[in-house]
Design an enzyme around this catalytic site. Structure first.
Site, PDB file in Angstrom:
ATOM      1  N   TYR A 104      -2.002   0.340  10.007  1.00  0.00           N
ATOM      2  CA  TYR A 104      -2.257  -0.348   8.732  1.00  0.00           C
ATOM      3  C   TYR A 104      -1.009  -0.301   7.848  1.00  0.00           C
ATOM      4  O   TYR A 104      -0.521  -1.335   7.372  1.00  0.00           O
ATOM      5  CB  TYR A 104      -3.453   0.312   8.016  1.00  0.00           C
ATOM      6  CG  TYR A 104      -3.592  -0.119   6.583  1.00  0.00           C
ATOM      7  CD1 TYR A 104      -3.950  -1.419   6.267  1.00  0.00           C
ATOM      8  CD2 TYR A 104      -3.359   0.781   5.540  1.00  0.00           C
ATOM      9  CE1 TYR A 104      -4.064  -1.823   4.941  1.00  0.00           C
ATOM     10  CE2 TYR A 104      -3.472   0.386   4.214  1.00  0.00           C
ATOM     11  CZ  TYR A 104      -3.823  -0.914   3.926  1.00  0.00           C
ATOM     12  OH  TYR A 104      -3.926  -1.311   2.617  1.00  0.00           O
ATOM     13  N   THR A 117       0.810  -1.215   0.000  1.00  0.00           N
ATOM     14  CA  THR A 117       0.000   0.000   0.000  1.00  0.00           C
ATOM     15  C   THR A 117       0.843   1.264   0.000  1.00  0.00           C
ATOM     16  O   THR A 117       1.943   1.282   0.563  1.00  0.00           O
ATOM     17  CB  THR A 117      -0.901   0.016   1.255  1.00  0.00           C
ATOM     18  OG1 THR A 117      -1.519   1.297   1.368  1.00  0.00           O
ATOM     19  CG2 THR A 117      -0.100  -0.207   2.524  1.00  0.00           C
TER      20      THR A 117
END
Ligand code: UDP
Length: 330
Positions: free
Chosen positions: A142, A117
């Site tokens: 995250y 990501t």
């Protein structure tokens, strides 16, 4: 030879499964159906319901099939949720990925593609599109949980006969242009999905999180990439590794940024009707602006985006949202 897709019943994973089948590959899927849907999987994909860290399930999947590659999507993906519950993100995204990588080594799977990501960068130091060599400074658990998995992959590739590609996704949106699958998550939090639900009257309004950011209109800027272009980048990554390519970490985005307000204007325009937009405070963990430099993926993977058009991304998202509204099994 079979390609194993983890999280194949989920949003991006189900697009990947279709893309692999369209390319003539044999596909197996592991998914525990915590957020994915059995109906999102085509009948041609061999389905194993269960956890990606379950060693008994590994023994079954890796002996019943000759797995040539793992494409690993399963994981948790909501930035603010990771801020509120970091340990579940380290468990789901890092600890369980470790178990899956260990299985790849144990069962001698040569190729691995990982859903990483843009959150590994945090807010880049310059407003220029970010390169893979930029500083890695995740601003949320995250992002950290994904970066840790990238690190495990790098070290595993150094130690074993194992090649990986980590694709750093920017903001994935839209749905299969053929209408076969789309973002179906209940209680979704991602901007275009939420805006689609608001436009179609499935929720009363949408909140804009923060209007005082140092951007042109005060709202955060992101690089939205169509999910089918993203799935195609994975196919290209597989092709490249099969041809002997080395491990690689590459951005997947288009290189163009849109603010939250620009996205909402596009949704209004494409839908043809306005909906209730409310302006509220900032959301925890949001980076101000992040846009990809996609040069490496284009050069190394020979990846050519086909759908780099925000109107088209929004149109396919709205079409899928309308389709979901007509389904009665969810
Ligand atoms: N956002 C928003 N309202 C929403 C959902 C998202 O204003 O209902 C904003 C969010 O604060 C961020 C951008 O839209 O600035 C993209 O957020 P999203 O959750 O889609 O993806 P992220 O970049 O967090 O992975």
């Amino acid at each position: 030879m079979t390609v194993l897709v983890t999280g194949g019943a989920g949003y991006i994973g189900s697009h990947m499964v279709w893309a692999l089948l369209d390319a003539g590959e044999d596909v197996a899927v592991i998914d525990r159906l915590s957020t994915g849907f059995r109906w999102a999987l085509p009948a041609e994909a061999k389905f194993y319901e269960g956890d990606i860290a379950d060693e008994a399930l590994h023994a079954k999947v890796f002996t019943e099939n000759t797995i040539e590659a793992i494409i690993h999507f399963a994981g948790s993906i909501i930035v603010p949720e990771s801020v509120a519950d970091p340990l579940s993100y380290y468990e789901n995204n890092t600890v369980k990925s470790r178990a899956l990588i260990a299985a790849a080594v144990k069962y001698k799977v040569p190729y691995f593609v990982f859903s990483s990501t843009a959150a590994v960068y945090g807010t880049p130091q310059s407003p220029e599109p970010v390169l893979e060599t930029a500083m890695l400074n995740p601003e949320s658990p995250y992002g950290s949980s994904k970066l840790m998995t990238e690190t495990m992959l790098r070290d595993t590739a150094n130690a074993h006969d194992f090649t990986y590609t980590a694709l750093r996704y920017f903001n994935v949106a839209g749905a299969d242009p053929k209408g076969r699958t789309g973002q179906s998550t209940v209680g979704a939090t991602h901007l275009i999905k939420v805006a689609g639900e608001a436009a179609l009257g499935k929720r009363g309004h949408i909140d804009v999180f923060g209007t005082d950011y140092p951007t042109a209109d005060g709202t955060c800027v992101r690089d939205y990439i169509h999910v089918s272009d993203l799935a195609n980048a994975h196919l290209k990554a597989l092709e490249r590794m099969r041809a002997g390519g080395d491990s690689l970490v590459a951005n997947c985005g288009y290189g163009t940024g849109f603010s939250v307000l620009e996205v909402l204007e596009t949704v209004t325009k494409v839908h043809g009707k306005s909906f209730d937009v409310r302006y509220v405070g900032r959301r925890a963990g949001d980076a101000v602006m992040i846009v990809a430099n996609p040069g490496l993926a284009k050069q190394e993977l020979n990846w050519q985006p086909k759908y780099d058009d925000l109107d088209f991304i929004v149109k396919t998202a709205l079409d899928w949202e309308a389709h979901l509204g007509r389904r009665n099994d969810r």
